[in-house]
Design a protein around this motif. Structure first.
Motif, PDB file in Angstrom:
ATOM      1  N   LYS A 192       0.809  -1.226   0.000  1.00  0.00           N
ATOM      2  CA  LYS A 192       0.000   0.000   0.000  1.00  0.00           C
ATOM      3  C   LYS A 192       0.841   1.275   0.000  1.00  0.00           C
ATOM      4  O   LYS A 192       0.351   2.342   0.353  1.00  0.00           O
ATOM      5  N   TYR A 193       2.083   1.171  -0.440  1.00  0.00           N
ATOM      6  CA  TYR A 193       2.918   2.370  -0.549  1.00  0.00           C
ATOM      7  C   TYR A 193       2.666   3.126  -1.860  1.00  0.00           C
ATOM      8  O   TYR A 193       3.317   4.127  -2.123  1.00  0.00           O
ATOM      9  N   SER A 267       7.964   3.963 -18.824  1.00  0.00           N
ATOM     10  CA  SER A 267       9.161   3.123 -18.950  1.00  0.00           C
ATOM     11  C   SER A 267      10.016   3.573 -20.133  1.00  0.00           C
ATOM     12  O   SER A 267       9.632   3.411 -21.285  1.00  0.00           O
ATOM     13  N   PRO A 268      11.191   4.151 -19.841  1.00  0.00           N
ATOM     14  CA  PRO A 268      11.614   4.572 -18.491  1.00  0.00           C
ATOM     15  C   PRO A 268      10.859   5.822 -18.074  1.00  0.00           C
ATOM     16  O   PRO A 268      10.441   6.601 -18.943  1.00  0.00           O
ATOM     17  N   PRO A 269      10.677   6.044 -16.795  1.00  0.00           N
ATOM     18  CA  PRO A 269       9.889   7.201 -16.366  1.00  0.00           C
ATOM     19  C   PRO A 269      10.592   8.524 -16.656  1.00  0.00           C
ATOM     20  O   PRO A 269      11.802   8.641 -16.432  1.00  0.00           O
ATOM     21  N   ASN A 270       9.857   9.485 -17.169  1.00  0.00           N
ATOM     22  CA  ASN A 270      10.416  10.828 -17.374  1.00  0.00           C
ATOM     23  C   ASN A 270       9.813  11.807 -16.371  1.00  0.00           C
ATOM     24  O   ASN A 270       9.515  12.950 -16.684  1.00  0.00           O
ATOM     25  N   TYR A 271       9.627  11.313 -15.173  1.00  0.00           N
ATOM     26  CA  TYR A 271       9.142  12.103 -14.052  1.00  0.00           C
ATOM     27  C   TYR A 271       9.853  11.601 -12.802  1.00  0.00           C
ATOM     28  O   TYR A 271      10.344  10.460 -12.766  1.00  0.00           O
ATOM     29  N   GLU A 272       9.933  12.432 -11.797  1.00  0.00           N
ATOM     30  CA  GLU A 272      10.595  12.021 -10.557  1.00  0.00           C
ATOM     31  C   GLU A 272       9.734  11.003  -9.828  1.00  0.00           C
ATOM     32  O   GLU A 272       8.495  11.137  -9.769  1.00  0.00           O
ATOM     33  N   CYS A 273      10.387   9.970  -9.295  1.00  0.00           N
ATOM     34  CA  CYS A 273       9.635   8.941  -8.597  1.00  0.00           C
ATOM     35  C   CYS A 273      10.434   8.400  -7.414  1.00  0.00           C
ATOM     36  O   CYS A 273      11.664   8.416  -7.412  1.00  0.00           O
ATOM     37  N   TRP A 274       9.713   7.937  -6.412  1.00  0.00           N
ATOM     38  CA  TRP A 274      10.311   7.376  -5.212  1.00  0.00           C
ATOM     39  C   TRP A 274      10.977   6.038  -5.570  1.00  0.00           C
ATOM     40  O   TRP A 274      10.422   5.228  -6.325  1.00  0.00           O
ATOM     41  N   LEU A 275      12.164   5.804  -5.039  1.00  0.00           N
ATOM     42  CA  LEU A 275      12.940   4.592  -5.278  1.00  0.00           C
ATOM     43  C   LEU A 275      13.265   4.388  -6.759  1.00  0.00           C
ATOM     44  O   LEU A 275      13.591   3.280  -7.177  1.00  0.00           O
ATOM     45  N   ASN A 276      13.144   5.469  -7.540  1.00  0.00           N
ATOM     46  CA  ASN A 276      13.355   5.379  -8.995  1.00  0.00           C
ATOM     47  C   ASN A 276      12.445   4.332  -9.629  1.00  0.00           C
ATOM     48  O   ASN A 276      12.775   3.721 -10.646  1.00  0.00           O
ATOM     49  N   ASP A 277      11.287   4.149  -9.026  1.00  0.00           N
ATOM     50  CA  ASP A 277      10.314   3.157  -9.475  1.00  0.00           C
ATOM     51  C   ASP A 277       9.120   3.893 -10.085  1.00  0.00           C
ATOM     52  O   ASP A 277       8.493   4.724  -9.412  1.00  0.00           O
ATOM     53  N   LYS A 282       6.487  11.065  -7.748  1.00  0.00           N
ATOM     54  CA  LYS A 282       6.593  12.029  -6.649  1.00  0.00           C
ATOM     55  C   LYS A 282       5.653  13.202  -6.845  1.00  0.00           C
ATOM     56  O   LYS A 282       5.482  13.707  -7.962  1.00  0.00           O
ATOM     57  N   LEU A 283       5.088  13.638  -5.735  1.00  0.00           N
ATOM     58  CA  LEU A 283       4.234  14.817  -5.726  1.00  0.00           C
ATOM     59  C   LEU A 283       5.071  16.086  -5.602  1.00  0.00           C
ATOM     60  O   LEU A 283       6.138  16.085  -4.970  1.00  0.00           O
ATOM     61  N   ASN A 284       4.569  17.157  -6.166  1.00  0.00           N
ATOM     62  CA  ASN A 284       5.193  18.475  -6.037  1.00  0.00           C
ATOM     63  C   ASN A 284       4.616  19.144  -4.793  1.00  0.00           C
ATOM     64  O   ASN A 284       3.553  19.774  -4.841  1.00  0.00           O
ATOM     65  N   LEU A 285       5.291  18.995  -3.682  1.00  0.00           N
ATOM     66  CA  LEU A 285       4.766  19.487  -2.409  1.00  0.00           C
ATOM     67  C   LEU A 285       4.896  20.996  -2.254  1.00  0.00           C
ATOM     68  O   LEU A 285       4.470  21.552  -1.236  1.00  0.00           O
ATOM     69  N   ILE A 311       4.325  10.946   8.495  1.00  0.00           N
ATOM     70  CA  ILE A 311       4.302  11.424   7.119  1.00  0.00           C
ATOM     71  C   ILE A 311       5.506  10.853   6.379  1.00  0.00           C
ATOM     72  O   ILE A 311       6.654  11.078   6.764  1.00  0.00           O
ATOM     73  N   GLY A 312       5.237  10.089   5.304  1.00  0.00           N
ATOM     74  CA  GLY A 312       6.338   9.505   4.544  1.00  0.00           C
ATOM     75  C   GLY A 312       6.175   9.772   3.061  1.00  0.00           C
ATOM     76  O   GLY A 312       5.224  10.416   2.642  1.00  0.00           O
ATOM     77  N   GLU A 313       7.137   9.354   2.246  1.00  0.00           N
ATOM     78  CA  GLU A 313       8.099   8.341   2.670  1.00  0.00           C
ATOM     79  C   GLU A 313       9.506   8.747   2.244  1.00  0.00           C
ATOM     80  O   GLU A 313      10.471   8.128   2.617  1.00  0.00           O
TER      81      GLU A 313
END
Length: 556
Positions: A192-193, A267-277, A282-285, A311-313
């Protein structure tokens, strides 16, 4: 001591004393911590022989608490104070003395950093719900695997909230203080991450009635319960992200994410992502609408009766988001606990974080033998000294992470030594479900299923952890900031420290060791065996077997 000048930079007062310098800033929590009642002074090494805080006709000695290659750090405890508190600092060397400031008095006007009193130095138990216990077969996911199957992939085992409720009697025997539920929102995974819907509890975990029942039952046991909220990223099937994929820069959610180019590719992602997955965009906080959305749903779930939120992660979280989060929630729920995966702490930050520095030190010293006892001691004291004291008490210290079990790294004798340290050190020790029975298997984002059959459990470890928890909870001094190293032996890997009248001796070496410790006279009781030792010459002499520990309390 020559007074060569006064230099004021911003709110920092620096006195040059000969070639030396003194530094105190009343508006920096490092130097003046109102909630903890601490006043600190930094001096060039060897410049000051003694220092005192002067206030309301009183004089409190400042103790030399920490040293590095350049500076000496002095600290005094003067009791909790507020913005009306005026004080001065008297410093002395061998020849002269000086009062700071030279005119008037110091007064702290910094924001007040308070944390919930109920959270200081408590014991956590964290649960990835899918792997704990399956209490309700009818809500199992379609791809559920057999309970006990090795977690070599991100399998779903079918654990649920009903299972936690059913196993509360077991959890109560551990005598922990705070239950941490790992992610609970709807997601297409076991862990559930990768939240798909912040408005809904994942149906494979249960429903909101069961969640409310769990919260109420935990409170009946006089325990607290908090939940992990994933705020730094979403799942790739979260509706706003799907809208960005579909509509690109025309999407009203385009600014919610950190897209590097168009069109959006997985694939491959052209956006920022957690764990490069790519499953975890990633959200723009920094985006106000994202901040409002997340804080709104954190508030929504807190209304179910949770005592706090983690609050993570990601390890880096936008400071403005944290500030807004704290200001919003603390106004509405003054006694709420707010932890986070970032180490931005304080009046505009989190109450505490996962203290990974301490975890790394534990592993490097006890497991890898990569650092000496003196290095371990120095880095421990440094890690404590440069965090606010109230955050140190709230910071959690865990040994297992997603995919990494401490029991897989070492043997049982070493585990017992590690847990003796964990439960007698400063801060809030955390067990991940199954740590207490020696679960050693794990896979990234899958901590495996809890083996409920005793034959698959390390019962010696379980009983020892229960005993250590009982010792910690029956001696409240362990939940305070007091920590004084007494003995450091690099050759034999022996380390001893005083927690305010309770002495802990850890022998990490492969041979028995006999140690002599400087202590007050009196009667000392071994809290494990009950054995008593009378000290009349201010020397406590103790023999400690190899790979073992002793916890000895001075009777008042």
């Amino acid at each position: 001591m020559k007074r060569l000048g006064l230099l004021i930079l911003s709110m920092t007062v620096i006195y040059a004393v000969g070639l030396d310098a003194l530094n105190h800033n009343p508006d920096n929590i490092f130097y003046a911590n109102p909630w903890m009642g601490e006043i600190r002074l930094r001096a060039n090494k060897g410049a000051v022989s003694e220092a005192f805080v002067l206030y309301t006709g009183k004089r409190t000695k400042m103790n030399l608490i920490f040293q590095d290659d350049t500076y000496d750090y002095f600290t005094a405890d003067v009791g909790r104070f507020d913005t009306t508190f005026n004080y001065q600092i008297l410093v002395r060397d061998k020849n002269d003395s000086l009062i700071l400031p030279t005119v008037g008095a110091f007064k702290s006007s910094q924001p007040y950093f308070s944390v919930p009193e109920w959270a200081l130095g408590k014991i956590y138990y964290s649960i990835l719900i899918d792997g704990f216990y399956n209490g309700k077969k009818e809500n199992d996911p379609k791809n559920v695997v057999a309970w006990g199957k090795a977690p070599d992939k991100e399998y779903s085992y079918g654990g649920d909230i009903a299972g936690i409720i059913e196993k509360l009697p077991y959890l109560d025997t551990l005598n922990f203080d705070i239950l941490l539920l790992l992610p609970i929102f709807q997601a297409n995974s076991n862990h559930k991450y990768n939240p798909r819907d912040y408005t809904a509890l994942d149906p494979n975990l249960g429903d909101t009635i069961e969640l409310k029942t769990l919260i109420n039952e935990v409170h009946k046991l006089k325990k607290r319960i908090i939940f992990k909220f994933i705020a730094t990223h979403t799942g790739s099937d979260f509706q706003p992200f799907l809208d960005v994929i579909k509509n690109g820069s025309s999407s009203k959610y385009f600014n919610w994410y950190l897209v590097k180019s168009l069109p959006v590719k997985l694939s491959p992602p052209n956006y920022e992502c957690w764990l490069n997955d790519p499953r975890f965009p990633k959200l723009n906080l920094k985006e106000p609408s994202v901040q409002a959305f997340l804080i709104g749903y954190i508030d929504y779930w807190l209304r179910f009766g949770f005592d706090g939120v983690y609050i993570g992660e990601d390890s880096k979280i936008e400071p403005d988001f944290i500030r807004m989060l704290r200001n919003t929630l603390k106004k509405k729920y003054p006694d709420i606990l707010i932890l986070g995966s970032s180490d931005i702490l304080g009046a505009n930050g989190f109450d505490g974080t996962m203290n990974k520095k301490i975890t790394d030190l534990i592993i490097n010293y006890f497991v890898k033998n990569a650092i000496s006892t003196s290095e371990f001691d120095y880095e421990l004291r440094k890690a404590l000294f440069f965090y606010p004291s109230q955050a140190n008490l709230v910071n959690t210290i865990g040994l297992s992470e997603l995919g990494k079990r401490i029991a897989a790294m070492t043997d049982i004798s070493n585990l017992l030594l590690i847990y003796a340290f964990l439960f007698t050190f400063c801060g809030s020790p955390m067990l991940t479900y199954g740590d207490e029975i020696g679960i050693a298997v794990g896979h990234p984002l899958n901590m495996g299923s809890f083996p409920w059959n005793f034959s698959n459990q390390e019962r010696t470890l379980f009983e020892e952890i229960k005993r250590l928890i009982n010792i910690r909870k029956t001696n409240p001094i362990f939940s305070t900031k007091y920590f004084f190293p007494l003995y450091v032996n690099d050759i034999n890997r022996v380390y001893a420290y005083d927690r305010g009248g309770i002495i802990v001796i850890l022998n990490g070496g492969v041979t028995p060791n006999f140690v002599t410790l400087p202590v007050w006279n009196g009667t000392y009781t071994n809290l494990i065996t009950g054995e008593k030792n009378i000290v009349a010459n201010q020397q406590l002499k103790v023999s400690v077997p190899a790979k073992s520990f002793k916890i000895i309390k001075r009777e008042i």
